[in-house]
Design a protein around this motif. Structure first.
Motif, PDB file in Angstrom:
ATOM      1  N   ARG A  67      53.550  60.461  71.237  1.00 29.35           N
ATOM      2  CA  ARG A  67      54.989  60.284  71.352  1.00 29.35           C
ATOM      3  C   ARG A  67      55.352  58.803  71.293  1.00 29.35           C
ATOM      4  N   PRO A  68      56.322  58.422  70.469  1.00 35.24           N
ATOM      5  CA  PRO A  68      56.684  57.008  70.357  1.00 35.24           C
ATOM      6  C   PRO A  68      57.431  56.510  71.591  1.00 35.24           C
ATOM      7  N   ILE A  69      57.254  55.210  71.864  1.00 33.28           N
ATOM      8  CA  ILE A  69      57.951  54.544  72.963  1.00 33.28           C
ATOM      9  C   ILE A  69      58.969  53.576  72.384  1.00 33.28           C
ATOM     10  N   ILE A  70      60.148  53.539  72.990  1.00 30.49           N
ATOM     11  CA  ILE A  70      61.129  52.505  72.676  1.00 30.49           C
ATOM     12  C   ILE A  70      61.295  51.642  73.919  1.00 30.49           C
ATOM     13  N   LEU A  71      61.003  50.344  73.792  1.00 31.64           N
ATOM     14  CA  LEU A  71      61.141  49.402  74.891  1.00 31.64           C
ATOM     15  C   LEU A  71      62.509  48.734  74.791  1.00 31.64           C
ATOM     16  N   VAL A  72      63.285  48.783  75.869  1.00 27.89           N
ATOM     17  CA  VAL A  72      64.634  48.211  75.865  1.00 27.89           C
ATOM     18  C   VAL A  72      64.652  47.015  76.810  1.00 27.89           C
ATOM     19  N   HIS A  73      64.844  45.832  76.260  1.00 23.13           N
ATOM     20  CA  HIS A  73      64.730  44.582  77.017  1.00 23.13           C
ATOM     21  C   HIS A  73      65.927  44.356  77.948  1.00 23.13           C
ATOM     22  N   THR A 136      59.790  59.493  63.330  1.00 19.52           N
ATOM     23  CA  THR A 136      58.509  59.984  63.862  1.00 19.52           C
ATOM     24  C   THR A 136      58.456  61.500  64.008  1.00 19.52           C
ATOM     25  N   GLY A 137      59.554  62.173  63.766  1.00 24.29           N
ATOM     26  CA  GLY A 137      59.566  63.626  63.765  1.00 24.29           C
ATOM     27  C   GLY A 137      59.385  64.282  65.111  1.00 24.29           C
ATOM     28  N   GLN A 138      59.707  63.566  66.192  1.00 24.23           N
ATOM     29  CA  GLN A 138      59.568  64.166  67.516  1.00 24.23           C
ATOM     30  C   GLN A 138      60.394  63.404  68.559  1.00 24.23           C
ATOM     31  N   LYS A 139      60.374  63.932  69.787  1.00 28.41           N
ATOM     32  CA  LYS A 139      61.052  63.256  70.889  1.00 28.41           C
ATOM     33  C   LYS A 139      60.445  61.880  71.123  1.00 28.41           C
ATOM     34  N   VAL A 140      61.223  61.025  71.759  1.00 33.37           N
ATOM     35  CA  VAL A 140      60.745  59.685  72.083  1.00 33.37           C
ATOM     36  C   VAL A 140      60.684  59.514  73.592  1.00 33.37           C
ATOM     37  N   ASP A 141      59.946  58.495  74.026  1.00 33.97           N
ATOM     38  CA  ASP A 141      59.998  58.020  75.404  1.00 33.97           C
ATOM     39  C   ASP A 141      60.755  56.699  75.398  1.00 33.97           C
TER      40      ASP A 141
END
Length: 290
Positions: A67-73, A136-141
């Motif tokens: 699962r992909p991660i999105i980091l928010v600064h 990415t074709g799926q949910k993200v974190d």
């Protein structure tokens, strides 16, 4: 050696410069799907190597193996500020195909006193979540650090922008997010906003505890809560010297009332909490438990 100290040392070792900006495949996808203006806005090449990252060699539309991660600064930061966290995840099962970030705002060129939670910042993160989800074709974190937490939460929540009622962000992105983690997040305000002075502490989209923005993302109705994702967590501590522990309203600044769980006893100041808990953040993404 305590887990927090081990994480801090490892982050320091991983802080070497790495390639930045989106990969070719991700850039092509964004341009083809949303247009050049959206690509320019998300890639933030105006900030150089610190503007954005993510994509790797992934083939658009297919599922990534993790699962992909999105980091928010946070406030006056950039995507590049969290390169050590990015590198930690890449050293522990994730890849360039599964760790993403963009930059909202002007980064360190603006004073913290002048930073508000603007509609444009929220839209930037919302657009990033949508793009990574589709690519990415799926949910993200999503991991929201400091000011990045309330901005990311509003991005997921959607609805009308607080500072521009002519902008409707759309329906919630709850179904697109598997795990949401707040780290030293200014979720209910900042103790530095003793009075609603300066732009950062204004009562509309600032960090004063009664601001319209904060009231909006912290609804009292139970049915309106827990919109941030399937699993919601918060990590913070009593010695945070920036967001601080409490505010004028008597509430805990980093608390998310509807969170599945929280750790509110993390030692150290604000920046230490951001860096020392990266192993804990990983555990939450992997197991949905502390």
């Amino acid at each position: 050696m305590a887990l927090h100290l081990k994480s801090t040392i490892l982050l320091a070792l991983l802080a070497a410069t790495v390639s930045a900006d989106f990969s070719t495949s991700f850039r092509i996808f964004i341009n083809a799907t949303y247009g050049e203006a959206r690509l320019t806005a998300l890639a933030r090449t105006d900030l150089g190597a610190d503007g954005s990252y993510g994509g790797g060699n992934h083939v658009a539309g297919s599922q990534t193996n993790k699962r992909p991660i999105i980091l928010v600064h946070g406030i006056t930061n950039t995507a590049g500020t969290f390169t050590p966290q990015r590198n930690y995840f890449k050293a522990n099962g994730w890849t360039d195909e599964t760790v993403y970030a963009t930059t909202y705002g002007a980064g360190p060129s603006v004073s913290v006193l002048n930073v508000k939670m603007e509609c444009g910042f929220v839209q930037q993160i919302r657009n990033m979540i949508e793009a990574v989800h589709l690519f990415t074709g799926q949910k993200v974190d999503v991991i929201g650090y400091s000011l990045g937490s309330p901005i990311a939460r509003k991005a997921i929540m959607g609805g009308i922008c607080v500072d521009n009622v002519n902008v409707d962000l759309g329906d919630p992105f709850t179904d697109k997010v598997e795990t949401y983690v707040s780290v030293a997040g200014a979720n209910r305000g900042s103790g530095t906003c003793i009075l609603p002075f300066f732009a950062a502490c204004n009562t509309n989209n600032g960090l004063y505890c009664t601001s319209t923005f904060l009231q909006n993302i912290n609804p009292s109705a139970v049915g309106s809560q827990h919109y941030e994702g399937n699993y919601v967590f918060s990590i913070y501590g009593p010695n945070d010297d920036k967001v601080k522990w409490t505010n004028n309203c008597g509430t805990l600044n980093s608390q998310i009332l509807s969170a599945d769980d929280e750790r509110n006893n993390i030692p150290g100041n604000h920046d230490t909490i951001l860096t020392s808990t990266v192993a804990m953040q990983k555990t939450l993404l992997d197991t949905h438990a502390f």
